[in-house]
Design a protein around this motif. Sequence first.
Motif, short mmCIF file in Angstrom:
data_model
loop_
_atom_site.label_atom_id
_atom_site.label_comp_id
_atom_site.label_asym_id
_atom_site.label_seq_id
_atom_site.Cartn_x
_atom_site.Cartn_y
_atom_site.Cartn_z
N GLU A 115 -21.61 57.03 -87.30
CA GLU A 115 -21.01 56.30 -88.42
C GLU A 115 -19.83 57.06 -89.00
OE1 GLU A 115 -23.24 54.65 -92.17
OE2 GLU A 115 -24.60 54.78 -90.44
N CYS A 116 -18.81 56.33 -89.47
CA CYS A 116 -17.71 56.99 -90.18
C CYS A 116 -18.28 57.72 -91.40
CB CYS A 116 -16.70 55.95 -90.69
SG CYS A 116 -15.64 55.26 -89.42
N LYS A 167 -13.06 58.72 -80.50
CA LYS A 167 -13.17 57.32 -80.05
C LYS A 167 -13.50 56.39 -81.22
CE LYS A 167 -16.00 57.61 -76.49
NZ LYS A 167 -16.71 57.33 -75.25
N SER A 168 -14.13 56.94 -82.27
CA SER A 168 -14.49 56.09 -83.41
C SER A 168 -13.25 55.53 -84.10
CB SER A 168 -15.34 56.88 -84.42
OG SER A 168 -14.52 57.71 -85.22
N HIS A 192 -17.13 50.45 -88.72
CA HIS A 192 -17.35 51.84 -89.12
C HIS A 192 -18.68 52.40 -88.66
CE1 HIS A 192 -13.70 51.17 -91.36
NE2 HIS A 192 -14.27 50.07 -91.83
N SER A 193 -19.48 51.60 -87.95
CA SER A 193 -20.63 52.22 -87.29
C SER A 193 -20.38 52.13 -85.79
CB SER A 193 -21.94 51.55 -87.70
OG SER A 193 -21.80 50.17 -87.60
N HIS A 194 -20.76 53.21 -85.11
CA HIS A 194 -20.35 53.36 -83.72
C HIS A 194 -21.58 53.55 -82.85
CE1 HIS A 194 -16.74 53.98 -85.98
NE2 HIS A 194 -17.27 55.05 -86.54
N ASP A 195 -21.53 52.93 -81.69
CA ASP A 195 -22.67 52.98 -80.79
C ASP A 195 -22.65 54.33 -80.06
OD1 ASP A 195 -24.84 52.22 -79.43
OD2 ASP A 195 -23.76 50.97 -77.96
N ASN A 196 -22.84 55.40 -80.82
CA ASN A 196 -22.70 56.73 -80.22
C ASN A 196 -23.54 57.73 -81.01
OD1 ASN A 196 -21.72 59.27 -79.33
ND2 ASN A 196 -19.82 58.27 -78.67
N ASN A 222 -12.58 51.99 -83.30
CA ASN A 222 -13.37 51.04 -84.08
C ASN A 222 -12.86 50.94 -85.51
OD1 ASN A 222 -15.14 50.44 -82.04
ND2 ASN A 222 -16.61 52.04 -82.61
N HIS A 223 -12.63 52.13 -86.09
CA HIS A 223 -12.25 52.19 -87.50
C HIS A 223 -11.04 51.30 -87.80
CE1 HIS A 223 -11.52 54.15 -91.44
NE2 HIS A 223 -10.25 53.98 -91.11
N THR A 271 -5.87 50.90 -78.65
CA THR A 271 -7.17 51.28 -78.10
C THR A 271 -7.00 51.96 -76.73
OG1 THR A 271 -8.07 49.36 -79.23
CG2 THR A 271 -9.48 50.41 -77.61
#
Length: 221
Positions: free
Chosen positions: A38-39, A19-20, A29-33, A23-24, A64
């Motif tokens: 983070e990547c 799922k990142s 590159h930081s993910h709420d997970n 975002n990427h 997406t």
Amino acid sequence: MYWCGSSSSSGREIVAKWKSVANHVQDVHSHDNEDFPECLHLPLVGDQARHWLKPSTAACEKLTDIIKAPRLLKDMEKMSTDFQTSSIESYHSVILKFAPKSVAFSFIGMMCRTQLAAVHYNENSKRIQATTREGELRWHILYPRYKRGDYSVRPLKTNPTFKYVDELQDLVFDAVLDQPETYQDFLRQIPVPADLCSQFYQPDKQEAVARHTSRFFLSNN
Ligand SMILES: [Zn+2]
């Protein structure tokens, strides 16, 4: 997708990494997970920066939707973290040992080498983990590039065996040398295709140059 599976230790981690990507591609590159916050790549600057997708554009929404399709995520969660295509890859590397790409073989030569590789692979694909004399399991440590300095621990397998070599030698000395004609006949029946390059159309040089320059002319106008 392959990396998400092979670098994770749980289904949740696979899905978080996958799922990142959504975002990427938007330069986030930081993910709420917590499973993948983070990547792992370094900051992408200069030449490494991409033409990022802009949030809420049609292209971005469409991609997406594909990445986060619930059915896909459900399947990905069940992906193996261990055995994707590694056996195919190791088979290919066995073929390369028997038939290195740097050497050109005849059709029959290539066929024999590929078959030998298959026989070798079949005999050795299920090797068990090696043990020490004291009976302890043996391991080795790898530093795969994607882990960026981190390591993986893999079981060390027992040495390969070559029983098929004895069997082939027995066959040659007991049967083939005794009655070579049968085997030679069989060999002659194998349909050998013509060289690849002889199957292609080769224009003469003038014609090729003329076509090249007219195409160049068209694409510049
Ligand atoms: Zn990223």
